[in-house]
Design a protein around this motif. Sequence first.
Motif, PDB file in Angstrom:
ATOM      1  N   VAL A   1      59.281  32.838   2.313  1.00 42.29           N
ATOM      2  CA  VAL A   1      57.881  32.537   2.082  1.00 42.29           C
ATOM      3  C   VAL A   1      57.054  32.932   3.293  1.00 42.29           C
ATOM      4  O   VAL A   1      55.963  33.460   3.172  1.00 42.29           O
ATOM      5  CB  VAL A   1      57.695  31.042   1.773  1.00 42.29           C
ATOM      6  N   PHE A   2      57.571  32.704   4.472  1.00 36.77           N
ATOM      7  CA  PHE A   2      56.820  32.963   5.691  1.00 36.77           C
ATOM      8  C   PHE A   2      57.275  34.266   6.328  1.00 36.77           C
ATOM      9  O   PHE A   2      58.449  34.605   6.286  1.00 36.77           O
ATOM     10  CB  PHE A   2      56.996  31.812   6.675  1.00 36.77           C
ATOM     11  N   LYS A   3      56.342  34.955   6.927  1.00 33.07           N
ATOM     12  CA  LYS A   3      56.661  36.204   7.601  1.00 33.07           C
ATOM     13  C   LYS A   3      57.337  35.889   8.941  1.00 33.07           C
ATOM     14  O   LYS A   3      56.802  35.158   9.764  1.00 33.07           O
ATOM     15  CB  LYS A   3      55.380  37.011   7.841  1.00 33.07           C
ATOM     16  N   LEU A   4      58.535  36.443   9.129  1.00 29.27           N
ATOM     17  CA  LEU A   4      59.257  36.240  10.379  1.00 29.27           C
ATOM     18  C   LEU A   4      58.727  37.196  11.440  1.00 29.27           C
ATOM     19  O   LEU A   4      58.340  38.323  11.125  1.00 29.27           O
ATOM     20  CB  LEU A   4      60.748  36.509  10.178  1.00 29.27           C
TER      21      LEU A   4
ATOM     22  N   ARG B   1      57.481  38.131  -0.597  1.00 28.33           N
ATOM     23  CA  ARG B   1      56.094  37.662  -0.449  1.00 28.33           C
ATOM     24  C   ARG B   1      55.182  38.325  -1.480  1.00 28.33           C
ATOM     25  O   ARG B   1      54.287  37.688  -2.031  1.00 28.33           O
ATOM     26  CB  ARG B   1      55.582  37.932   0.965  1.00 28.33           C
ATOM     27  N   LEU B   2      55.409  39.608  -1.768  1.00 32.78           N
ATOM     28  CA  LEU B   2      54.599  40.296  -2.775  1.00 32.78           C
ATOM     29  C   LEU B   2      54.869  39.742  -4.168  1.00 32.78           C
ATOM     30  O   LEU B   2      53.996  39.786  -5.040  1.00 32.78           O
ATOM     31  CB  LEU B   2      54.867  41.797  -2.730  1.00 32.78           C
ATOM     32  N   ARG B   3      56.058  39.209  -4.357  1.00 35.88           N
ATOM     33  CA  ARG B   3      56.361  38.578  -5.637  1.00 35.88           C
ATOM     34  C   ARG B   3      55.466  37.356  -5.861  1.00 35.88           C
ATOM     35  O   ARG B   3      55.045  37.085  -6.982  1.00 35.88           O
ATOM     36  CB  ARG B   3      57.828  38.176  -5.656  1.00 35.88           C
ATOM     37  N   TRP B   4      55.174  36.622  -4.789  1.00 34.11           N
ATOM     38  CA  TRP B   4      54.237  35.503  -4.894  1.00 34.11           C
ATOM     39  C   TRP B   4      52.881  36.008  -5.369  1.00 34.11           C
ATOM     40  O   TRP B   4      52.244  35.400  -6.215  1.00 34.11           O
ATOM     41  CB  TRP B   4      54.072  34.805  -3.544  1.00 34.11           C
ATOM     42  N   LYS B   5      52.427  37.112  -4.812  1.00 40.56           N
ATOM     43  CA  LYS B   5      51.137  37.699  -5.199  1.00 40.56           C
ATOM     44  C   LYS B   5      51.181  38.107  -6.673  1.00 40.56           C
ATOM     45  O   LYS B   5      50.226  37.887  -7.416  1.00 40.56           O
ATOM     46  CB  LYS B   5      50.819  38.889  -4.293  1.00 40.56           C
ATOM     47  N   TRP B   6      52.300  38.692  -7.086  1.00 34.78           N
ATOM     48  CA  TRP B   6      52.449  39.113  -8.480  1.00 34.78           C
ATOM     49  C   TRP B   6      52.412  37.903  -9.412  1.00 34.78           C
ATOM     50  O   TRP B   6      51.723  37.911 -10.429  1.00 34.78           O
ATOM     51  CB  TRP B   6      53.749  39.885  -8.653  1.00 34.78           C
ATOM     52  N   TYR B   7      53.151  36.843  -9.073  1.00 34.08           N
ATOM     53  CA  TYR B   7      53.142  35.642  -9.901  1.00 34.08           C
ATOM     54  C   TYR B   7      51.758  35.001  -9.939  1.00 34.08           C
ATOM     55  O   TYR B   7      51.348  34.467 -10.967  1.00 34.08           O
ATOM     56  CB  TYR B   7      54.152  34.609  -9.408  1.00 34.08           C
ATOM     57  N   ASP B   8      51.041  35.046  -8.835  1.00 35.44           N
ATOM     58  CA  ASP B   8      49.679  34.518  -8.803  1.00 35.44           C
ATOM     59  C   ASP B   8      48.797  35.300  -9.770  1.00 35.44           C
ATOM     60  O   ASP B   8      47.882  34.764 -10.367  1.00 35.44           O
ATOM     61  CB  ASP B   8      49.129  34.582  -7.378  1.00 35.44           C
TER      62      ASP B   8
ATOM     63  N   ASP C   1      50.184  38.631   4.288  1.00 32.66           N
ATOM     64  CA  ASP C   1      49.251  39.047   5.327  1.00 32.66           C
ATOM     65  C   ASP C   1      48.460  40.265   4.829  1.00 32.66           C
ATOM     66  O   ASP C   1      48.602  40.688   3.678  1.00 32.66           O
ATOM     67  CB  ASP C   1      49.983  39.333   6.643  1.00 32.66           C
ATOM     68  N   LYS C   2      47.634  40.835   5.691  1.00 29.74           N
ATOM     69  CA  LYS C   2      46.787  41.970   5.289  1.00 29.74           C
ATOM     70  C   LYS C   2      47.611  43.185   4.875  1.00 29.74           C
ATOM     71  O   LYS C   2      47.256  43.889   3.937  1.00 29.74           O
ATOM     72  CB  LYS C   2      45.830  42.337   6.421  1.00 29.74           C
ATOM     73  N   GLU C   3      48.718  43.431   5.583  1.00 28.24           N
ATOM     74  CA  GLU C   3      49.580  44.568   5.229  1.00 28.24           C
ATOM     75  C   GLU C   3      50.199  44.369   3.848  1.00 28.24           C
ATOM     76  O   GLU C   3      50.292  45.317   3.064  1.00 28.24           O
ATOM     77  CB  GLU C   3      50.674  44.746   6.266  1.00 28.24           C
ATOM     78  N   ASP C   4      50.646  43.148   3.559  1.00 30.17           N
ATOM     79  CA  ASP C   4      51.219  42.854   2.247  1.00 30.17           C
ATOM     80  C   ASP C   4      50.189  43.090   1.144  1.00 30.17           C
ATOM     81  O   ASP C   4      50.488  43.711   0.123  1.00 30.17           O
ATOM     82  CB  ASP C   4      51.697  41.398   2.180  1.00 30.17           C
TER      83      ASP C   4
ATOM     84  N   PHE D   1      50.271  45.746  -1.906  1.00 25.34           N
ATOM     85  CA  PHE D   1      50.146  45.294  -3.297  1.00 25.34           C
ATOM     86  C   PHE D   1      49.020  46.043  -4.000  1.00 25.34           C
ATOM     87  O   PHE D   1      49.183  46.500  -5.128  1.00 25.34           O
ATOM     88  CB  PHE D   1      49.890  43.788  -3.344  1.00 25.34           C
ATOM     89  N   SER D   2      47.900  46.191  -3.334  1.00 27.66           N
ATOM     90  CA  SER D   2      46.762  46.897  -3.935  1.00 27.66           C
ATOM     91  C   SER D   2      47.069  48.365  -4.179  1.00 27.66           C
ATOM     92  O   SER D   2      46.665  48.933  -5.185  1.00 27.66           O
ATOM     93  CB  SER D   2      45.532  46.785  -3.038  1.00 27.66           C
ATOM     94  N   ALA D   3      47.809  48.980  -3.251  1.00 31.88           N
ATOM     95  CA  ALA D   3      48.141  50.396  -3.396  1.00 31.88           C
ATOM     96  C   ALA D   3      49.164  50.637  -4.504  1.00 31.88           C
ATOM     97  O   ALA D   3      49.186  51.716  -5.098  1.00 31.88           O
ATOM     98  CB  ALA D   3      48.679  50.938  -2.075  1.00 31.88           C
ATOM     99  N   CYS D   4      49.978  49.636  -4.792  1.00 31.34           N
ATOM    100  CA  CYS D   4      51.075  49.811  -5.753  1.00 31.34           C
ATOM    101  C   CYS D   4      50.778  49.260  -7.137  1.00 31.34           C
ATOM    102  O   CYS D   4      51.614  49.349  -8.025  1.00 31.34           O
ATOM    103  CB  CYS D   4      52.336  49.140  -5.219  1.00 31.34           C
ATOM    104  N   THR D   5      49.630  48.675  -7.322  1.00 30.63           N
ATOM    105  CA  THR D   5      49.315  48.092  -8.625  1.00 30.63           C
ATOM    106  C   THR D   5      48.049  48.713  -9.198  1.00 30.63           C
ATOM    107  O   THR D   5      47.191  49.182  -8.466  1.00 30.63           O
ATOM    108  CB  THR D   5      49.107  46.565  -8.521  1.00 30.63           C
TER     109      THR D   5
END
Length: 154
Positions: A2-5, A62-69, A85-88, A92-96
């Motif tokens: 869930v958290f970025k290491l 983490r992107l899966r969370w965005k997808w589920y949202d 984060d901003k990179e994620d 996501f925006s570039a791939c969807t």
Amino acid sequence: MVFKLDGRAIKQMDKLRRNFLWRTRPNFGKAMPLVNWSMVCRPKHHGGLGILDIRRFSRALRLRWKWYDWIDKGHPWAGSELPCDKEDLALFSACTLITIGNGLIARFWHDHWLDGQAPHTLAPDIFKLYSRKRISIHEAITNQKWVLNLHHIS
């Protein structure tokens, strides 16, 4: 994850995993790796060992969370802050590709529905003036107050 290491944590975990694979005896120091670590992290069908690249895999989770949202608002965490984060979000925006449909899901200001861009980046001054920043496209189009506010601004 869930958290970025941070980079140090990932480096330490990779070090432990490399040592497990290549160290023959615990007291012998470093063993010479026979294969590059990036090669080891490749899938088996691409010649690797299929060991997960922690940095990439955690980003995918983490992107899966965005997808589920995006696809299901019924989850307990719906509406809460996502661990992206901003990179994620940029990935996501570039791939969807957003199909608006009835406009109930897509957010007017933040989703990239207008020629591949989000309206808050195209019109930042108007975005600052408007108070309802999480409005859906459907709400924006059907709300007469919204249209009147835009006319008063211009």
